[in-house]
Design a protein around this motif. Sequence first.
Motif, mmCIF file in Angstrom:
data_model
loop_
_atom_site.group_PDB
_atom_site.id
_atom_site.type_symbol
_atom_site.label_atom_id
_atom_site.label_comp_id
_atom_site.label_asym_id
_atom_site.label_seq_id
_atom_site.Cartn_x
_atom_site.Cartn_y
_atom_site.Cartn_z
ATOM 1 N N GLY A 117 13.390 -7.559 -2.983
ATOM 2 C CA GLY A 117 13.823 -6.913 -1.756
ATOM 3 C C GLY A 117 13.985 -5.416 -1.844
ATOM 4 N N VAL A 118 13.548 -4.807 -2.944
ATOM 5 C CA VAL A 118 13.628 -3.357 -3.084
ATOM 6 C C VAL A 118 12.556 -2.675 -2.234
ATOM 7 N N LEU A 119 11.348 -3.253 -2.203
ATOM 8 C CA LEU A 119 10.245 -2.714 -1.417
ATOM 9 C C LEU A 119 9.850 -3.689 -0.321
ATOM 10 N N HIS A 120 9.467 -3.137 0.835
ATOM 11 C CA HIS A 120 8.988 -3.955 1.948
ATOM 12 C C HIS A 120 7.475 -4.132 1.812
ATOM 13 N N PRO A 121 6.961 -5.372 1.864
ATOM 14 C CA PRO A 121 5.511 -5.575 1.757
ATOM 15 C C PRO A 121 4.760 -4.909 2.911
ATOM 16 N N SER A 122 3.543 -4.461 2.614
ATOM 17 C CA SER A 122 2.679 -3.922 3.669
ATOM 18 C C SER A 122 1.973 -5.035 4.430
ATOM 19 N N GLY A 123 1.870 -6.204 3.828
ATOM 20 C CA GLY A 123 1.217 -7.327 4.481
ATOM 21 C C GLY A 123 1.444 -8.603 3.699
ATOM 22 N N GLU B 129 0.846 -1.192 0.000
ATOM 23 C CA GLU B 129 0.000 0.000 0.000
ATOM 24 C C GLU B 129 0.886 1.249 0.000
ATOM 25 N N PHE B 130 0.412 2.266 -0.701
ATOM 26 C CA PHE B 130 1.095 3.558 -0.740
ATOM 27 C C PHE B 130 0.136 4.643 -0.261
ATOM 28 N N SER B 131 0.693 5.627 0.395
ATOM 29 C CA SER B 131 -0.097 6.772 0.837
ATOM 30 C C SER B 131 0.082 7.907 -0.174
ATOM 31 N N VAL B 132 -1.029 8.406 -0.715
ATOM 32 C CA VAL B 132 -0.983 9.485 -1.706
ATOM 33 C C VAL B 132 -1.823 10.658 -1.210
ATOM 34 N N ARG B 133 -1.485 11.842 -1.680
ATOM 35 C CA ARG B 133 -2.229 13.052 -1.323
ATOM 36 C C ARG B 133 -3.108 13.445 -2.493
ATOM 37 N N VAL B 134 -4.403 13.609 -2.222
ATOM 38 C CA VAL B 134 -5.401 13.916 -3.243
ATOM 39 C C VAL B 134 -5.954 15.313 -2.986
ATOM 40 N N ARG B 135 -6.044 16.108 -4.052
ATOM 41 C CA ARG B 135 -6.568 17.461 -3.916
ATOM 42 C C ARG B 135 -8.053 17.435 -3.576
ATOM 43 N N ARG B 136 -8.432 18.192 -2.566
ATOM 44 C CA ARG B 136 -9.832 18.354 -2.163
ATOM 45 C C ARG B 136 -10.103 19.851 -2.030
ATOM 46 N N GLY B 137 -10.605 20.444 -3.094
ATOM 47 C CA GLY B 137 -10.826 21.883 -3.086
ATOM 48 C C GLY B 137 -9.588 22.631 -3.552
ATOM 49 N N CYS C 140 13.717 -18.140 -3.095
ATOM 50 C CA CYS C 140 14.869 -19.026 -2.875
ATOM 51 C C CYS C 140 15.004 -19.389 -1.397
ATOM 52 N N GLY C 141 13.871 -19.498 -0.705
ATOM 53 C CA GLY C 141 13.871 -19.839 0.707
ATOM 54 C C GLY C 141 14.231 -18.697 1.634
ATOM 55 N N LEU C 142 14.398 -17.491 1.092
ATOM 56 C CA LEU C 142 14.783 -16.323 1.882
ATOM 57 C C LEU C 142 13.658 -15.302 1.913
ATOM 58 N N THR C 143 13.633 -14.490 2.968
ATOM 59 C CA THR C 143 12.706 -13.368 3.045
ATOM 60 C C THR C 143 13.416 -12.153 2.448
ATOM 61 N N PRO C 144 12.905 -11.593 1.343
ATOM 62 C CA PRO C 144 13.687 -10.656 0.527
ATOM 63 C C PRO C 144 14.280 -9.464 1.250
ATOM 64 N N VAL C 145 13.507 -8.713 2.049
ATOM 65 C CA VAL C 145 14.053 -7.469 2.610
ATOM 66 C C VAL C 145 15.096 -7.733 3.701
ATOM 67 N N ASN D 76 -0.918 -0.975 -17.457
ATOM 68 C CA ASN D 76 -0.135 -0.013 -16.681
ATOM 69 C C ASN D 76 -0.823 0.266 -15.345
ATOM 70 N N GLY D 77 -0.022 0.261 -14.267
ATOM 71 C CA GLY D 77 -0.571 0.523 -12.946
ATOM 72 C C GLY D 77 -1.222 -0.669 -12.290
ATOM 73 N N ALA D 78 -1.091 -1.868 -12.886
ATOM 74 C CA ALA D 78 -1.740 -3.061 -12.329
ATOM 75 C C ALA D 78 -1.020 -3.605 -11.104
ATOM 76 N N GLY D 79 0.279 -3.298 -10.950
ATOM 77 C CA GLY D 79 1.041 -3.806 -9.811
ATOM 78 C C GLY D 79 2.170 -4.744 -10.183
ATOM 79 N N LYS D 80 2.499 -4.852 -11.477
ATOM 80 C CA LYS D 80 3.548 -5.782 -11.914
ATOM 81 C C LYS D 80 4.914 -5.407 -11.337
ATOM 82 N N SER D 81 5.338 -4.185 -11.618
ATOM 83 C CA SER D 81 6.674 -3.765 -11.168
ATOM 84 C C SER D 81 6.759 -3.719 -9.646
ATOM 85 N N THR D 82 5.662 -3.349 -8.979
ATOM 86 C CA THR D 82 5.654 -3.340 -7.516
ATOM 87 C C THR D 82 5.860 -4.745 -6.973
ATOM 88 N N THR D 83 5.227 -5.738 -7.601
ATOM 89 C CA THR D 83 5.421 -7.130 -7.180
ATOM 90 C C THR D 83 6.879 -7.536 -7.334
#
Length: 316
Positions: free
Chosen positions: A64-70, A12-20, A76-81, A51-58
Amino acid sequence: MNVIETRELRKEFSVRVRRGLLRRERRTVAAVDGVDLTVQRGELLGYLGPNGAGKSTTLKMLTGVLHPSGGRVTVCGLTPVPQRIQLARRIGVVFGQRSQLWWDLPLRDSFELLRHIYRVPGGEHAARLRRCRDLLDLDEFLDTPVRQLSLGQRMRGELTAALLHGPQILFLDEPTIGLDVVSKQAVRGFLAELGERGDTTIVLTTHDLADIERLCRRIVVIDHGRVVHDGGIDALHARYGSQRRVVVDFDVAPAAPPVLPGVHLESATGPRLVFTLDGSASVGTLVSALTALGGLRDLSVAEPEIEEVIARLYRH
C-alpha cells in the motif's frame, strides 16, 4: 486460501530524459509491467530479479505504499492503498535499509511502543516476544539503545518488531544485506522455522541466493517488470539447462572414455576425467559405463550452483 492475488499489475513512472544541450523530454517507464501472481497462505516465496527489475516496486504496491497504475491487487482480501490502515494490522514489513525501531530507545522499549501502536493484548505480545527472544538470542541486547546495536543485532530486532502483532504475511526486502556469517545463519534459521510452522506467509526478495536455496520452495523471477519464471528450483535448473559435473579418478587413465548421449568430456588430466551432463543424461548410466572400464578409484557429482542458473536466466 490465496492471501495475495495480482492480475495485470502495472506501475509506471514519468521520467525526464535529456534531449540535446538544453531540452528535456518526458518519458513513461513501466517498472512493473503486467505481473500475475498468486500466493497461498503459509507459502515461503522467493521473489528475484536483477537491479531495476521491479521487485521493490511490486512489494510497495502490495503493502500500500504505491498506488498501481493499472491492474488489480488484493492482499489478505483487502485492496492495499484504500484499505491501508486495515492492511497494516495484517502484514509485517522488513526493508533492509529502513528501520521501524526508535533510534535512541532501548530495543525493549521499541517493542513496547509497537505493542501499543498495534493494540496487541499484553499476553499475546509477551508470548510472541518470548519466542523471538529464544530463537533470535535477543536477551543480551534488549536493553541496549538501537543506535548502539550492530547491523546483525538490529536486523534481528527488526524481524521481531515485524512479527509482534501476529501478521498474516511478512514481506522481507534484502533482510540479510550486509550481515556477517553468524548473523545470516541466525536470521535464516529463524525464517526457516517460521516457514515450517505454516501460519505466516513470507515473501522474500534478495540478491543472496543462499537465502533462496535455504528457505524457498517456490521462486518467482521478474525482469523488466515481467515474470519470467514461476516454479521451484528444480524447474529452474531444468528450464535453463543446468549441467551437473562428474569428476572421476582412475588408477590408470582409461584408453577410451565412454561416449554417451548428453555426456560431454570436459577435461582429461592423467587419471582424472571431468564430465558435464545436460538434462537428458543420467548419472547412473555414466557411472555404470565408468565402472565397466575397471580401475575406478573415486567419483564425485557436483550439482550446478544456483548462482550459475540465475545468471544464465538473466542473460537469456
